[in-house]
Design a protein around this motif. Structure first.
Motif, PDB file in Angstrom:
ATOM      1  N   SER A  55      -4.837  -0.681  -6.399  1.00 52.41           N
ATOM      2  CA  SER A  55      -4.558  -2.021  -5.908  1.00 52.41           C
ATOM      3  C   SER A  55      -3.095  -2.397  -6.106  1.00 52.41           C
ATOM      4  O   SER A  55      -2.437  -2.917  -5.198  1.00 52.41           O
ATOM      5  N   ASP A  58      -0.901  -0.291  -3.764  1.00 52.28           N
ATOM      6  CA  ASP A  58      -0.924  -0.782  -2.385  1.00 52.28           C
ATOM      7  C   ASP A  58      -0.049  -2.021  -2.232  1.00 52.28           C
ATOM      8  O   ASP A  58       0.656  -2.177  -1.227  1.00 52.28           O
ATOM      9  N   ASP A  59      -0.109  -2.907  -3.215  1.00 48.31           N
ATOM     10  CA  ASP A  59       0.696  -4.127  -3.160  1.00 48.31           C
ATOM     11  C   ASP A  59       2.187  -3.799  -3.172  1.00 48.31           C
ATOM     12  O   ASP A  59       2.968  -4.351  -2.376  1.00 48.31           O
ATOM     13  N   ARG A  63       5.313  -4.079  -0.203  1.00 51.06           N
ATOM     14  CA  ARG A  63       6.565  -4.787  -0.457  1.00 51.06           C
ATOM     15  C   ARG A  63       7.792  -3.900  -0.213  1.00 51.06           C
ATOM     16  O   ARG A  63       8.921  -4.311  -0.479  1.00 51.06           O
TER      17      ARG A  63
END
Length: 259
Positions: A55, A58-59, A63
């Protein structure tokens, strides 16, 4: 074709390479995001929870970071960290960030020797083992930075968090010794980051007050300290004033408090 290869090589060299132990830490994520606002960043996240690492990965990728992760428990002192890192990230590492830790329920830790030992293992022993490995790798590559998330709790033993605070105090003394040992290597910087009360999952059960700061604020201030090579950084800086008062309080007065 040659120009394309050279461009790709130069781009890779321009990337700021980070390795984060405890890659799901809210403060660590905020530090990485702060670095990304200023430069191209490539980060390797290390932690024990694959779902949460994915998670975060992926974040950060969304960015614009070049991010990947590996499941490796930072509290496990038997892991050959240098071999693992060199296999995953050959070449120079600009920043090692040690951010793992846990805040125990105080009475449980004091009442159960296994919980007490585990708390010290996670917050002090494992971090010290990793820091030694990182320092050695920085020496071998001729420079770079090591940043470790400590705590203002290390400044004086207090009844409310003596287990966590003592572990962080041991870690802080260890890092000061590393700085002394490497004092003749001016290209190596070791920063102890000392957050005060921070709104993160670790403090989710604590009532929030005026002394709390957001993880984003703490991360941005921490990144600034890392860039400057500050040895010890209270974040925010006003925690230095608070903890100076706590440290200097006479015992007769201090022992009447409920901190």
């Amino acid at each position: 074709m040659t120009n394309q290869v050279e461009s790709a090589t130069n781009a890779a060299k321009a990337q700021y390479n980070m390795v984060v132990f405890g890659g799901t830490s809210a403060i660590a994520q905020a530090i990485v995001r702060a670095a990304r606002r200023e430069r191209a960043v490539r980060v390797l996240l290390l932690g024990r929870n694959a779902h949460r690492l994915q998670s975060v990965n992926d974040d950060l990728t969304a960015r614009g970071l070049a991010a990947d992760f590996q499941c490796a428990d930072p509290s496990d002192s038997t892991i050959p960290w240098e071999s693992l890192i060199r296999a995953a990230r050959p070449g120079k590492i600009d920043l090692f960030l040690i951010a793992h830790g846990e805040l125990p329920e105080q009475e449980s830790a004091l009442g159960d020797p296994s919980v007490l030992a585990q708390t010290l293992q996670v917050n002090f022993v494992s971090a010290a083992v990793i820091a030694a490995t990182c320092a050695r790798m920085l020496e071998q590559q001729g420079g770079g930075s090591l940043a470790v998330i400590g705590s203002v709790a290390a400044d004086r033993g207090r009844a409310s968090n003596l287990v966590y605070g003592s572990a962080k105090a041991g870690l802080e003394t260890y890092l000061e010794g590393l700085r002394h040992r490497l004092a003749k290597s001016p290209t190596i910087h070791i920063t102890t980051i000392k957050p005060g009360l921070t709104d993160t999952p670790m403090t989710a059960d604590m009532p929030k007050g005026l002394l709390f700061s957001s993880a984003d604020k703490v991360g941005a201030l921490s990144w600034k300290a890392i860039k400057m090579g500050v040895p010890v950084a209270y974040v925010p800086a006003w925690w230095w004033l608070i903890m100076t008062a706590v440290r200097l309080a006479p015992r007769k007065i201090f022992y009447r408090t409920k901190m």
